[in-house]
Design a protein around this motif. Structure first.
Motif, PDB file in Angstrom:
ATOM      1  N   ILE A  52       0.962  -0.956  -0.024  1.00 49.06           N
ATOM      2  CA  ILE A  52      -0.077   0.116   0.093  1.00 49.06           C
ATOM      3  C   ILE A  52       0.847   1.139   0.189  1.00 49.06           C
ATOM      4  O   ILE A  52       1.889   1.280   0.427  1.00 49.06           O
ATOM      5  CB  ILE A  52      -1.105   0.329   1.326  1.00 49.06           C
ATOM      6  CG1 ILE A  52      -0.053   0.439   2.471  1.00 49.06           C
ATOM      7  CG2 ILE A  52      -1.995  -1.188   1.186  1.00 49.06           C
ATOM      8  CD1 ILE A  52      -0.946   0.500   3.641  1.00 49.06           C
ATOM      9  N   SER A  53       0.626   2.291  -0.274  1.00 52.63           N
ATOM     10  CA  SER A  53       0.932   3.742  -0.384  1.00 52.63           C
ATOM     11  C   SER A  53      -0.137   4.346   0.371  1.00 52.63           C
ATOM     12  O   SER A  53      -1.243   4.341   0.031  1.00 52.63           O
ATOM     13  CB  SER A  53       1.673   4.216  -1.724  1.00 52.63           C
ATOM     14  OG  SER A  53       0.609   4.421  -2.399  1.00 52.63           O
ATOM     15  N   ILE A  54       0.477   5.646   0.980  1.00 55.86           N
ATOM     16  CA  ILE A  54      -0.562   6.489   1.699  1.00 55.86           C
ATOM     17  C   ILE A  54      -0.074   7.839   1.633  1.00 55.86           C
ATOM     18  O   ILE A  54       0.964   8.272   1.744  1.00 55.86           O
ATOM     19  CB  ILE A  54      -0.542   6.092   3.079  1.00 55.86           C
ATOM     20  CG1 ILE A  54      -0.734   4.524   3.584  1.00 55.86           C
ATOM     21  CG2 ILE A  54      -1.432   6.932   4.038  1.00 55.86           C
ATOM     22  CD1 ILE A  54      -0.695   4.196   4.985  1.00 55.86           C
ATOM     23  N   GLU A  55      -1.067   8.646   1.145  1.00 56.88           N
ATOM     24  CA  GLU A  55      -0.686  10.234   0.855  1.00 56.88           C
ATOM     25  C   GLU A  55      -1.735  11.039   1.545  1.00 56.88           C
ATOM     26  O   GLU A  55      -2.949  10.610   1.362  1.00 56.88           O
ATOM     27  CB  GLU A  55      -0.411  10.496  -0.791  1.00 56.88           C
ATOM     28  CG  GLU A  55       0.416   9.506  -1.627  1.00 56.88           C
ATOM     29  CD  GLU A  55       1.921  10.541  -1.346  1.00 56.88           C
ATOM     30  OE1 GLU A  55       1.862  11.609  -0.949  1.00 56.88           O
ATOM     31  OE2 GLU A  55       2.883   9.887  -1.924  1.00 56.88           O
ATOM     32  N   HIS A  56      -1.182  12.254   1.952  1.00 53.03           N
ATOM     33  CA  HIS A  56      -2.282  13.353   2.407  1.00 53.03           C
ATOM     34  C   HIS A  56      -2.516  13.895   1.258  1.00 53.03           C
ATOM     35  O   HIS A  56      -1.508  14.702   0.633  1.00 53.03           O
ATOM     36  CB  HIS A  56      -1.559  14.226   3.384  1.00 53.03           C
ATOM     37  CG  HIS A  56      -2.412  15.048   4.423  1.00 53.03           C
ATOM     38  ND1 HIS A  56      -1.892  16.072   4.985  1.00 53.03           N
ATOM     39  CD2 HIS A  56      -3.785  15.297   4.153  1.00 53.03           C
ATOM     40  CE1 HIS A  56      -2.805  16.659   5.479  1.00 53.03           C
ATOM     41  NE2 HIS A  56      -3.920  16.450   5.164  1.00 53.03           N
ATOM     42  N   ILE A  73      -7.139  11.238   2.735  1.00 56.39           N
ATOM     43  CA  ILE A  73      -5.969  10.287   2.777  1.00 56.39           C
ATOM     44  C   ILE A  73      -6.328   9.503   1.482  1.00 56.39           C
ATOM     45  O   ILE A  73      -7.416   9.018   1.207  1.00 56.39           O
ATOM     46  CB  ILE A  73      -5.847   9.740   3.759  1.00 56.39           C
ATOM     47  CG1 ILE A  73      -5.668  10.626   5.138  1.00 56.39           C
ATOM     48  CG2 ILE A  73      -4.910   8.618   4.007  1.00 56.39           C
ATOM     49  CD1 ILE A  73      -5.665   9.868   6.607  1.00 56.39           C
ATOM     50  N   LEU A  74      -5.107   9.428   0.724  1.00 52.76           N
ATOM     51  CA  LEU A  74      -5.132   8.598  -0.458  1.00 52.76           C
ATOM     52  C   LEU A  74      -4.372   7.402  -0.217  1.00 52.76           C
ATOM     53  O   LEU A  74      -3.371   7.362   0.217  1.00 52.76           O
ATOM     54  CB  LEU A  74      -4.611   9.372  -1.558  1.00 52.76           C
ATOM     55  CG  LEU A  74      -4.507   8.546  -2.960  1.00 52.76           C
ATOM     56  CD1 LEU A  74      -5.775   7.920  -3.530  1.00 52.76           C
ATOM     57  CD2 LEU A  74      -3.410   9.322  -3.743  1.00 52.76           C
ATOM     58  N   VAL A  75      -5.050   6.168  -0.234  1.00 50.89           N
ATOM     59  CA  VAL A  75      -4.447   4.940   0.056  1.00 50.89           C
ATOM     60  C   VAL A  75      -4.343   4.033  -1.453  1.00 50.89           C
ATOM     61  O   VAL A  75      -5.540   3.943  -1.955  1.00 50.89           O
ATOM     62  CB  VAL A  75      -5.031   4.064   1.121  1.00 50.89           C
ATOM     63  CG1 VAL A  75      -4.441   2.724   1.231  1.00 50.89           C
ATOM     64  CG2 VAL A  75      -4.994   4.916   2.443  1.00 50.89           C
ATOM     65  N   THR A  76      -3.347   3.636  -1.893  1.00 53.16           N
ATOM     66  CA  THR A  76      -3.438   2.784  -3.048  1.00 53.16           C
ATOM     67  C   THR A  76      -3.256   1.133  -2.684  1.00 53.16           C
ATOM     68  O   THR A  76      -2.285   1.103  -1.388  1.00 53.16           O
ATOM     69  CB  THR A  76      -2.427   3.000  -4.135  1.00 53.16           C
ATOM     70  OG1 THR A  76      -1.269   3.240  -3.461  1.00 53.16           O
ATOM     71  CG2 THR A  76      -2.697   4.513  -4.532  1.00 53.16           C
ATOM     72  N   PHE A 119      -7.924   3.665  -3.886  1.00 57.12           N
ATOM     73  CA  PHE A 119      -7.647   3.210  -5.587  1.00 57.12           C
ATOM     74  C   PHE A 119      -6.450   2.127  -5.645  1.00 57.12           C
ATOM     75  O   PHE A 119      -5.673   1.842  -4.803  1.00 57.12           O
ATOM     76  CB  PHE A 119      -7.464   4.313  -6.277  1.00 57.12           C
ATOM     77  CG  PHE A 119      -8.364   5.494  -6.093  1.00 57.12           C
ATOM     78  CD1 PHE A 119      -9.333   5.587  -7.091  1.00 57.12           C
ATOM     79  CD2 PHE A 119      -8.434   6.528  -5.221  1.00 57.12           C
ATOM     80  CE1 PHE A 119     -10.200   6.554  -7.283  1.00 57.12           C
ATOM     81  CE2 PHE A 119      -9.223   7.536  -5.335  1.00 57.12           C
ATOM     82  CZ  PHE A 119     -10.233   7.593  -6.125  1.00 57.12           C
ATOM     83  N   GLU A 120      -6.506   1.509  -7.011  1.00 58.21           N
ATOM     84  CA  GLU A 120      -5.141   0.746  -7.154  1.00 58.21           C
ATOM     85  C   GLU A 120      -4.191   1.780  -7.399  1.00 58.21           C
ATOM     86  O   GLU A 120      -4.294   2.690  -7.927  1.00 58.21           O
ATOM     87  CB  GLU A 120      -5.713  -0.178  -8.337  1.00 58.21           C
ATOM     88  CG  GLU A 120      -6.611  -1.260  -7.947  1.00 58.21           C
ATOM     89  CD  GLU A 120      -7.065  -2.028  -9.112  1.00 58.21           C
ATOM     90  OE1 GLU A 120      -6.456  -1.925 -10.140  1.00 58.21           O
ATOM     91  OE2 GLU A 120      -7.732  -3.223  -8.786  1.00 58.21           O
ATOM     92  N   HIS A 121      -3.014   0.988  -7.314  1.00 60.84           N
ATOM     93  CA  HIS A 121      -1.638   1.774  -7.562  1.00 60.84           C
ATOM     94  C   HIS A 121      -1.658   2.685  -8.737  1.00 60.84           C
ATOM     95  O   HIS A 121      -1.182   3.884  -9.082  1.00 60.84           O
ATOM     96  CB  HIS A 121      -0.352   1.000  -7.362  1.00 60.84           C
ATOM     97  CG  HIS A 121      -0.386   0.225  -6.174  1.00 60.84           C
ATOM     98  ND1 HIS A 121      -0.020   0.843  -4.884  1.00 60.84           N
ATOM     99  CD2 HIS A 121      -0.452  -0.958  -5.900  1.00 60.84           C
ATOM    100  CE1 HIS A 121      -0.254   0.064  -3.832  1.00 60.84           C
ATOM    101  NE2 HIS A 121      -0.090  -1.370  -4.472  1.00 60.84           N
ATOM    102  N   ASP A 122      -2.152   1.908  -9.930  1.00 60.22           N
ATOM    103  CA  ASP A 122      -2.048   2.635 -11.158  1.00 60.22           C
ATOM    104  C   ASP A 122      -3.180   3.425 -11.631  1.00 60.22           C
ATOM    105  O   ASP A 122      -3.303   3.700 -13.041  1.00 60.22           O
ATOM    106  CB  ASP A 122      -1.600   1.449 -12.111  1.00 60.22           C
ATOM    107  CG  ASP A 122      -2.632   0.289 -12.266  1.00 60.22           C
ATOM    108  OD1 ASP A 122      -3.737   0.340 -11.475  1.00 60.22           O
ATOM    109  OD2 ASP A 122      -2.404  -0.517 -13.136  1.00 60.22           O
TER     110      ASP A 122
END
Length: 185
Positions: A52-56, A73-76, A119-122
């Motif tokens: 996973i990746s996490i972004e504000h 927060i956006l989590v892929t 969302f998915e990473h891509d």
């Protein structure tokens, strides 16, 4: 592009239906960054399956920008259709499912002060969120335009937060077009 484990949902499921909300802008608050970090830890501790990746993201991620006091927060994740890899863990961590739609899930805190977009990473939406955030962080003119637009729109009554978000679309599209031009794309 990878193959999902199963077909994704094909319609929007808005758990709880439309919600009339009183929306109000607050001056930028440095505590938003620490709130994001707290939830980043909570999410990364909860979701242990897959990468996973996490972004504000959103207005609270842009220093100096007035915002609704809701941390976005956006989590892929690897596979949005594999909800067993992330959704139960987030629900167990205290978040509630609000939206299930094609390529996107949204969970939030019961107090509605944190929205976690999955969302998915891509997924192209990931790039779009980050493009807008990064441009607003670096461009004072567009940051002011965006804030003025939000203030104007919030002077109206909105029966649903999604309607308010939709009303900002033209300005957001114009800002992202300038962001792409500034990046030479």
């Amino acid at each position: 592009m990878r193959t999902p484990r199963r077909p994704d949902v094909t319609t929007l499921e808005l758990i709880g239906g439309a919600e009339a909300l009183e929306l109000e802008l607050h001056s930028y608050d440095k505590r938003w960054a620490s709130s994001y970090l707290e939830h980043q830890r909570r999410i990364s501790d909860a979701v242990t399956t897959g990468k996973i990746s996490i972004e504000h993201i959103g207005s609270t991620s842009v220093p100096g920008l007035a915002a609704k006091p809701i941390i976005d927060i956006l989590v892929t994740v690897d596979d949005i259709t594999a909800e067993e890899d992330y959704l139960d863990a987030l629900l167990d961590a205290g978040y509630e499912l609000r939206v299930r739609e094609p390529r996107h899930r949204l969970v939030r805190t019961p107090t509605r002060d944190v929205h976690v977009h999955l969302f998915e990473h891509d997924d192209p939406a990931v790039h779009e969120y980050l493009l807008l955030r990064d441009h607003l962080r670096s461009d004072a003119t567009d940051r002011a335009l965006y804030e003025d637009t939000k203030r104007r729109l919030l002077s109206k009554r909105w029966d649903d937060m999604n309607d308010y978000a939709d009303a900002k679309t033209d300005v957001i599209m114009a800002i992202k077009e300038r962001a792409r031009a500034a990046r030479g794309r």
